[in-house]
Design an enzyme around this catalytic site. Structure first.
Site, PDB file in Angstrom:
ATOM      1  N   ARG A 246       8.869   5.714  52.486  1.00 18.76           N
ATOM      2  CA  ARG A 246       9.440   6.298  53.702  1.00 18.76           C
ATOM      3  C   ARG A 246      10.851   5.763  53.881  1.00 18.76           C
ATOM      4  NH1 ARG A 246       6.314   9.676  53.354  1.00 18.76           N
ATOM      5  NH2 ARG A 246       4.696  10.394  54.767  1.00 18.76           N
ATOM      6  N   ASP A 270      13.684   8.571  46.934  1.00 15.72           N
ATOM      7  CA  ASP A 270      13.099   9.897  47.141  1.00 15.72           C
ATOM      8  C   ASP A 270      13.023  10.204  48.636  1.00 15.72           C
ATOM      9  OD1 ASP A 270      11.758  12.290  46.160  1.00 15.72           O
ATOM     10  OD2 ASP A 270       9.957  11.491  47.113  1.00 15.72           O
ATOM     11  N   GLU A 275      16.312  11.957  56.644  1.00 10.74           N
ATOM     12  CA  GLU A 275      16.114  13.069  55.712  1.00 10.74           C
ATOM     13  C   GLU A 275      15.743  14.401  56.373  1.00 10.74           C
ATOM     14  OE1 GLU A 275      12.855  11.287  53.416  1.00 10.74           O
ATOM     15  OE2 GLU A 275      11.548  12.854  54.185  1.00 10.74           O
ATOM     16  N   HIS A 307      12.588  14.077  48.625  1.00  8.45           N
ATOM     17  CA  HIS A 307      11.170  13.891  48.999  1.00  8.45           C
ATOM     18  C   HIS A 307      10.266  14.770  48.126  1.00  8.45           C
ATOM     19  CE1 HIS A 307       8.608  12.316  52.534  1.00  8.45           C
ATOM     20  NE2 HIS A 307       7.833  12.548  51.494  1.00  8.45           N
TER      21      HIS A 307
HETATM   22  P1  NAD Z   1      -2.315   3.289  51.145  1.00  6.98           P
HETATM   23  O1  NAD Z   1      -2.741   3.304  52.570  1.00  6.98           O
HETATM   24  O2  NAD Z   1      -3.328   3.532  50.092  1.00  6.98           O
HETATM   25  O3  NAD Z   1      -1.580   1.890  50.804  1.00  6.98           O
HETATM   26  C1  NAD Z   1      -0.706   1.266  51.684  1.00  6.98           C
HETATM   27  C2  NAD Z   1      -0.799  -0.222  51.411  1.00  6.98           C
HETATM   28  O4  NAD Z   1       0.160  -0.843  52.272  1.00  6.98           O
HETATM   29  C3  NAD Z   1      -2.177  -0.831  51.739  1.00  6.98           C
HETATM   30  O5  NAD Z   1      -2.642  -1.604  50.653  1.00  6.98           O
HETATM   31  C4  NAD Z   1      -1.916  -1.680  52.972  1.00  6.98           C
HETATM   32  O6  NAD Z   1      -2.727  -2.848  53.009  1.00  6.98           O
HETATM   33  C5  NAD Z   1      -0.456  -2.023  52.802  1.00  6.98           C
HETATM   34  N1  NAD Z   1       0.186  -2.351  54.070  1.00  6.98           N
HETATM   35  C6  NAD Z   1       0.130  -1.657  55.229  1.00  6.98           C
HETATM   36  N2  NAD Z   1       0.872  -2.267  56.162  1.00  6.98           N
HETATM   37  C7  NAD Z   1       1.417  -3.357  55.586  1.00  6.98           C
HETATM   38  C8  NAD Z   1       2.262  -4.392  56.034  1.00  6.98           C
HETATM   39  N3  NAD Z   1       2.713  -4.411  57.300  1.00  6.98           N
HETATM   40  N4  NAD Z   1       2.614  -5.359  55.166  1.00  6.98           N
HETATM   41  C9  NAD Z   1       2.151  -5.338  53.885  1.00  6.98           C
HETATM   42  N5  NAD Z   1       1.342  -4.395  53.404  1.00  6.98           N
HETATM   43  C10 NAD Z   1       0.983  -3.415  54.236  1.00  6.98           C
HETATM   44  O7  NAD Z   1      -1.124   4.352  51.071  1.00  6.98           O
HETATM   45  P2  NAD Z   1      -0.627   5.127  49.770  1.00  6.98           P
HETATM   46  O8  NAD Z   1      -1.410   6.380  49.621  1.00  6.98           O
HETATM   47  O9  NAD Z   1      -0.514   4.168  48.646  1.00  6.98           O
HETATM   48  O10 NAD Z   1       0.837   5.554  50.273  1.00  6.98           O
HETATM   49  C11 NAD Z   1       1.872   4.599  50.450  1.00  6.98           C
HETATM   50  C12 NAD Z   1       3.039   5.269  51.128  1.00  6.98           C
HETATM   51  O11 NAD Z   1       3.616   6.239  50.260  1.00  6.98           O
HETATM   52  C13 NAD Z   1       2.654   6.102  52.366  1.00  6.98           C
HETATM   53  O12 NAD Z   1       2.603   5.288  53.515  1.00  6.98           O
HETATM   54  C14 NAD Z   1       3.744   7.113  52.453  1.00  6.98           C
HETATM   55  O13 NAD Z   1       4.747   6.582  53.296  1.00  6.98           O
HETATM   56  C15 NAD Z   1       4.305   7.205  51.039  1.00  6.98           C
HETATM   57  N6  NAD Z   1       4.150   8.549  50.423  1.00  6.98           N
HETATM   58  C16 NAD Z   1       5.262   9.155  49.940  1.00  6.98           C
HETATM   59  C17 NAD Z   1       5.162  10.413  49.353  1.00  6.98           C
HETATM   60  C18 NAD Z   1       6.379  11.130  48.771  1.00  6.98           C
HETATM   61  O14 NAD Z   1       6.276  12.316  48.415  1.00  6.98           O
HETATM   62  N7  NAD Z   1       7.507  10.471  48.622  1.00  6.98           N
HETATM   63  C19 NAD Z   1       3.915  11.031  49.273  1.00  6.98           C
HETATM   64  C20 NAD Z   1       2.790  10.359  49.775  1.00  6.98           C
HETATM   65  C21 NAD Z   1       2.917   9.111  50.355  1.00  6.98           C
END
Ligand code: NAD
Length: 348
Positions: A246, A270, A275, A307
């Protein structure tokens, strides 16, 4: 507005799909095995466009559609009973208003994490081997190698911030390259912690020792501007920073200063803090008035994509299937928290 009417025998639920693009219409039409009557609106759902919802029981909405209290009240008066979000986030939906008006909300909590992990790696490889620069150069008949010197990921230390679904996919790929992994997460995942080449460390150590840093935590108050002037000052000179998570995780002004000073050797982005103004749309005939974005685009060691990390056939198919599954449950009579992927004010 374009429609995909169901055969007469299945005349059933009418679904209004907002903020569509041709690629989305194609995948939804292909995976619509329930024979739902889909109507595609290119415009976003807002207070001005809410009237388009008349005659539909289901709204299929995306990240930029507005479902504030006024829109929720209007669409529910028009007969809408389900908001089927085709994304994970639901910060654009007033859940209390939905509850007040008896509107159920469901989302797509997860879809192919490989899509985002692989895009992160694509950015890393394109940056470290200068692929975009080399491609532009060769197309102009310049076959020199000056300025294209890369480095190998093999043997390097990769800092992975967030080891959830996407972070762990990235770890798997990086291990294949022969990287040492320094991981950071508020929860230490046992299977990863047990691997010889993976070490959970605090953020300070991750910043100090990593050659490549990539981010996979959600945007929360505590993760906002995780990459800022102070944390950049701790990083190894020449570090590569990748953000496919993000935009708000990175303080763009600090990143630009880091790139100017050389502390940051390259960046693959990305996502970008501001954005929503530009990403997903064609501005090639317009002037970019966002000076930070414009500055980022001037660096030859920065790659920006719009994105698109999620944008694979597999991930789109996952999104379509889960959305239709959510609608199927609704058709079967499930409402609010009874829906497997339902979100509601009380469940938060
Ligand atoms: P997920 O929920 O499986 O993993 C997130 C991880 O972050 C978890 O292990 C959690 O424990 C950790 N976490 C949460 N808050 C935290 C903090 N304050 N400090 C440390 N660790 C923390 O999520 P995911 O499916 O792996 O997705 C991750 C991120 O990717 C999403 O939040 C989203 O922002 C982003 N994303 C981007 C796209 C894109 O097209 N660019 C698409 C999907 C997701």
């Amino acid at each position: 507005m374009k429609g995909q009417d169901a055969p007469e025998s299945l005349q059933a639920l009418r679904v209004a799909v907002f903020d569509t693009k041709p690629y989305l219409e194609q995948i939804l039409a292909e995976r619509n095995r329930q024979g739902l009557a889909l109507t595609f609106f290119e415009h976003r759902l807002t207070r001005d466009t809410a009237m388009s919802a008349e005659g539909f029981q289901v709204l299929c909405a995306f990240v930029s559609d507005v479902l504030d209290a006024a829109v929720v009240e209007r669409v529910s008066a028009l007969g809408v009973e389900l908001v089927a979000l085709r994304c994970a986030g639901y910060n654009n939906v007033d859940l209390a208003a939905c509850e007040k008006h008896g509107l159920s909300v469901a989302r797509v909590p997860a879809y192919s994490p490989h899509s985002v992990a692989e895009h992160s790696i694509a950015l890393m490889l394109a940056l470290n081997r200068r692929i975009a620069r080399a491609h532009n150069r060769v197309r102009e008949g310049n076959f020199s190698l000056d300025g294209l010197l890369g480095f190998e990921l093999h043997g390097k230390t990769a800092g992975v911030v967030g080891t959830g679904r996407i972070g762990r996919c990235t770890v798997d790929i990086l291990l294949g390259f022969g990287c040492r992994i320094l991981a950071y997460d508020k929860v230490q995942h046992e299977d990863l912690a047990g691997r010889a080449e993976v070490e959970y460390v605090d953020l300070d150590r991750l910043f100090r020792e990593s050659d490549v840093i990539s981010l996979y935590v959600p945007l929360l108050p505590e993760t906002y501007h995780l990459i800022n002037a102070d944390t950049i000052a701790k990083m190894k000179p020449g570090v590569m920073v990748i953000n496919t998570s993000r935009g708000g995780l990175v303080d763009t002004t600090a990143l630009i200063e880091g790139l100017k000073s050389g502390r940051i050797g390259s960046a693959g982005l990305d996502v970008y803090e501001e954005e929503s103004e530009y990403f997903f749309e064609d501005f090639s005939d317009a002037i970019i008035t966002d000076d930070l974005l414009a500055r980022l685009l001037t660096f030859n060691n920065v790659l920006v994509t719009s994105h698109q990390a999620f944008f694979t056939r597999e991930a789109l198919a996952n999104i379509a299937d889960t959305t239709f599954e959510n609608i199927r449950e609704f058709q079967e009579g499930k409402r609010g928290p009874e829906l497997t992927n339902g979100v509601c004010a009380k469940c938060e």
